[in-house]
Design a protein around this motif. Structure first.
Motif, PDB file in Angstrom:
ATOM      1  N   MET A 182       0.842  -1.171   0.000  1.00 13.52           N
ATOM      2  CA  MET A 182       0.000   0.000   0.000  1.00 13.52           C
ATOM      3  C   MET A 182       0.892   1.241   0.000  1.00 13.52           C
ATOM      4  SD  MET A 182      -3.268   0.216   2.308  1.00 13.52           S
ATOM      5  CE  MET A 182      -4.170   1.650   2.513  1.00 13.52           C
ATOM      6  N   LYS A 183       0.542   2.189  -0.789  1.00 10.98           N
ATOM      7  CA  LYS A 183       1.345   3.399  -0.957  1.00 10.98           C
ATOM      8  C   LYS A 183       0.983   4.449   0.090  1.00 10.98           C
ATOM      9  CE  LYS A 183       2.933   6.131  -4.788  1.00 10.98           C
ATOM     10  NZ  LYS A 183       2.681   6.545  -6.160  1.00 10.98           N
ATOM     11  N   LYS A 184       2.001   5.016   0.710  1.00  9.87           N
ATOM     12  CA  LYS A 184       1.762   6.073   1.691  1.00  9.87           C
ATOM     13  C   LYS A 184       1.599   7.403   0.973  1.00  9.87           C
ATOM     14  CE  LYS A 184       4.147   4.160   5.646  1.00  9.87           C
ATOM     15  NZ  LYS A 184       5.196   4.380   6.637  1.00  9.87           N
ATOM     16  N   THR A 185       0.624   8.181   1.416  1.00 12.74           N
ATOM     17  CA  THR A 185       0.424   9.503   0.840  1.00 12.74           C
ATOM     18  C   THR A 185       0.933  10.550   1.813  1.00 12.74           C
ATOM     19  OG1 THR A 185      -1.802   9.608   1.734  1.00 12.74           O
ATOM     20  CG2 THR A 185      -1.586   8.807  -0.511  1.00 12.74           C
ATOM     21  N   LYS A 186       1.549  11.557   1.269  1.00 18.48           N
ATOM     22  CA  LYS A 186       2.055  12.651   2.095  1.00 18.48           C
ATOM     23  C   LYS A 186       0.975  13.692   2.274  1.00 18.48           C
ATOM     24  CE  LYS A 186       6.988  13.275   1.637  1.00 18.48           C
ATOM     25  NZ  LYS A 186       8.017  14.126   1.058  1.00 18.48           N
ATOM     26  N   LYS A 187       0.861  14.166   3.495  1.00 24.76           N
ATOM     27  CA  LYS A 187      -0.058  15.267   3.745  1.00 24.76           C
ATOM     28  C   LYS A 187       0.706  16.563   3.529  1.00 24.76           C
ATOM     29  CE  LYS A 187      -3.402  13.306   6.872  1.00 24.76           C
ATOM     30  NZ  LYS A 187      -4.086  13.458   8.149  1.00 24.76           N
ATOM     31  N   ILE A 188       0.087  17.468   2.797  1.00 24.88           N
ATOM     32  CA  ILE A 188       0.711  18.766   2.531  1.00 24.88           C
ATOM     33  C   ILE A 188       0.041  19.805   3.413  1.00 24.88           C
ATOM     34  CG2 ILE A 188       1.102  20.541   0.803  1.00 24.88           C
ATOM     35  CD1 ILE A 188       1.148  18.377  -1.293  1.00 24.88           C
ATOM     36  N   ASN A 189       0.844  20.562   4.092  1.00 24.52           N
ATOM     37  CA  ASN A 189       0.341  21.648   4.919  1.00 24.52           C
ATOM     38  C   ASN A 189      -0.343  22.672   4.011  1.00 24.52           C
ATOM     39  OD1 ASN A 189      -0.121  23.552   6.832  1.00 24.52           O
ATOM     40  ND2 ASN A 189       2.015  23.822   7.413  1.00 24.52           N
ATOM     41  N   THR A 190      -1.505  23.194   4.418  1.00 21.03           N
ATOM     42  CA  THR A 190      -2.220  24.151   3.564  1.00 21.03           C
ATOM     43  C   THR A 190      -1.414  25.430   3.348  1.00 21.03           C
ATOM     44  OG1 THR A 190      -3.435  24.962   5.476  1.00 21.03           O
ATOM     45  CG2 THR A 190      -4.516  23.309   4.114  1.00 21.03           C
ATOM     46  N   LYS A 191      -0.670  25.856   4.349  1.00 20.25           N
ATOM     47  CA  LYS A 191       0.158  27.059   4.202  1.00 20.25           C
ATOM     48  C   LYS A 191       1.227  26.822   3.141  1.00 20.25           C
ATOM     49  CE  LYS A 191      -0.144  30.910   6.421  1.00 20.25           C
ATOM     50  NZ  LYS A 191      -1.012  31.904   5.906  1.00 20.25           N
ATOM     51  N   THR A 192       1.815  25.623   3.147  1.00 25.06           N
ATOM     52  CA  THR A 192       2.827  25.281   2.158  1.00 25.06           C
ATOM     53  C   THR A 192       2.204  25.222   0.770  1.00 25.06           C
ATOM     54  OG1 THR A 192       3.935  23.964   3.843  1.00 25.06           O
ATOM     55  CG2 THR A 192       4.621  23.622   1.581  1.00 25.06           C
ATOM     56  N   ALA A 193       1.019  24.639   0.691  1.00 21.51           N
ATOM     57  CA  ALA A 193       0.338  24.542  -0.599  1.00 21.51           C
ATOM     58  C   ALA A 193       0.018  25.927  -1.151  1.00 21.51           C
ATOM     59  CB  ALA A 193      -0.940  23.727  -0.460  1.00 21.51           C
ATOM     60  N   GLU A 194      -0.382  26.847  -0.271  1.00 18.49           N
ATOM     61  CA  GLU A 194      -0.677  28.208  -0.720  1.00 18.49           C
ATOM     62  C   GLU A 194       0.580  28.912  -1.222  1.00 18.49           C
ATOM     63  OE1 GLU A 194      -2.642  30.355   2.367  1.00 18.49           O
ATOM     64  OE2 GLU A 194      -4.382  29.043   2.328  1.00 18.49           O
ATOM     65  N   MET A 195       1.702  28.635  -0.583  1.00 26.48           N
ATOM     66  CA  MET A 195       2.953  29.281  -0.983  1.00 26.48           C
ATOM     67  C   MET A 195       3.436  28.773  -2.341  1.00 26.48           C
ATOM     68  SD  MET A 195       3.259  31.441   1.319  1.00 26.48           S
ATOM     69  CE  MET A 195       4.845  32.152   1.007  1.00 26.48           C
ATOM     70  N   LEU A 196       2.997  27.581  -2.738  1.00 26.08           N
ATOM     71  CA  LEU A 196       3.374  27.041  -4.033  1.00 26.08           C
ATOM     72  C   LEU A 196       2.593  27.676  -5.175  1.00 26.08           C
ATOM     73  CD1 LEU A 196       3.670  23.263  -3.099  1.00 26.08           C
ATOM     74  CD2 LEU A 196       5.540  24.889  -3.465  1.00 26.08           C
ATOM     75  N   LEU A 197       1.463  28.272  -4.843  1.00 22.29           N
ATOM     76  CA  LEU A 197       0.638  28.915  -5.859  1.00 22.29           C
ATOM     77  C   LEU A 197       1.267  30.238  -6.301  1.00 22.29           C
ATOM     78  CD1 LEU A 197      -2.910  28.496  -4.308  1.00 22.29           C
ATOM     79  CD2 LEU A 197      -2.024  27.337  -6.315  1.00 22.29           C
ATOM     80  N   PRO A 198       1.035  30.641  -7.548  1.00 23.74           N
ATOM     81  CA  PRO A 198       1.458  31.988  -7.953  1.00 23.74           C
ATOM     82  C   PRO A 198       0.698  33.037  -7.148  1.00 23.74           C
ATOM     83  CG  PRO A 198       0.861  30.646  -9.859  1.00 23.74           C
ATOM     84  CD  PRO A 198       0.496  29.873  -8.649  1.00 23.74           C
ATOM     85  N   LYS A 199       1.272  34.227  -7.007  1.00 21.19           N
ATOM     86  CA  LYS A 199       0.652  35.280  -6.186  1.00 21.19           C
ATOM     87  C   LYS A 199      -0.761  35.613  -6.639  1.00 21.19           C
ATOM     88  CE  LYS A 199       4.345  37.784  -4.047  1.00 21.19           C
ATOM     89  NZ  LYS A 199       4.872  39.076  -3.727  1.00 21.19           N
ATOM     90  N   ALA A 200      -1.032  35.538  -7.917  1.00 22.83           N
ATOM     91  CA  ALA A 200      -2.350  35.896  -8.439  1.00 22.83           C
ATOM     92  C   ALA A 200      -3.439  34.947  -7.949  1.00 22.83           C
ATOM     93  CB  ALA A 200      -2.330  35.900  -9.962  1.00 22.83           C
ATOM     94  N   TYR A 201      -3.060  33.724  -7.571  1.00 18.90           N
ATOM     95  CA  TYR A 201      -4.052  32.723  -7.180  1.00 18.90           C
ATOM     96  C   TYR A 201      -4.093  32.458  -5.682  1.00 18.90           C
ATOM     97  CZ  TYR A 201      -4.414  31.771 -12.122  1.00 18.90           C
ATOM     98  OH  TYR A 201      -4.616  31.897 -13.459  1.00 18.90           O
ATOM     99  N   ARG A 202      -3.247  33.102  -4.896  1.00 18.76           N
ATOM    100  CA  ARG A 202      -3.247  32.886  -3.448  1.00 18.76           C
ATOM    101  C   ARG A 202      -4.501  33.512  -2.837  1.00 18.76           C
ATOM    102  NH1 ARG A 202       3.025  34.305  -2.182  1.00 18.76           N
ATOM    103  NH2 ARG A 202       3.854  32.618  -3.447  1.00 18.76           N
ATOM    104  N   PRO A 203      -5.163  32.787  -1.946  1.00 18.02           N
ATOM    105  CA  PRO A 203      -6.380  33.333  -1.336  1.00 18.02           C
ATOM    106  C   PRO A 203      -6.067  34.478  -0.373  1.00 18.02           C
ATOM    107  CG  PRO A 203      -5.853  31.191  -0.403  1.00 18.02           C
ATOM    108  CD  PRO A 203      -4.880  31.422  -1.512  1.00 18.02           C
TER     109      PRO A 203
END
Length: 88
Positions: free
Chosen positions: A1-22
């Motif tokens: 069974m494959k383990k999935t990594k949980k991504i922190n929402t703050k980290t996920a937001e930082m990966l977005l371009p500035k135009a798409y950050r909430p």
């Protein structure tokens, strides 16, 4: 069974371009307060509606502008009806 990594929402937001950050709740609140200032706020409203860096900020400014237009139209209709009925 494959383990999935949980991504922190703050980290996920930082990966977005500035135009798409909430925007934060406080950002929405302070923009609403700014837009309520009679002349300066309206200038900022038009600038944000046309030229905001964030898509969320631009959409919020446009929706706020549409709300003000609807409010102005309803006020004009109410004034016209009151004037026609002789209340004014």
């Amino acid at each position: 069974m494959k383990k999935t990594k949980k991504i922190n929402t703050k980290t996920a937001e930082m990966l977005l371009p500035k135009a798409y950050r909430p925007l934060s709740s406080w950002n929405y609140f302070w923009r609403s307060v700014l837009y309520l200032i009679p002349v300066i706020g309206w200038i900022f409203l038009f600038v944000h509606a046309i030229n905001a860096k964030s898509r969320h900020g631009r959409s919020f400014a446009r929706s706020y502008f549409c709300g003000l237009l609807i409010l102005a139209i309803v006020a004009l209709i109410a004034f016209g009806v009151a004037f026609a009925l002789g209340a004014i």
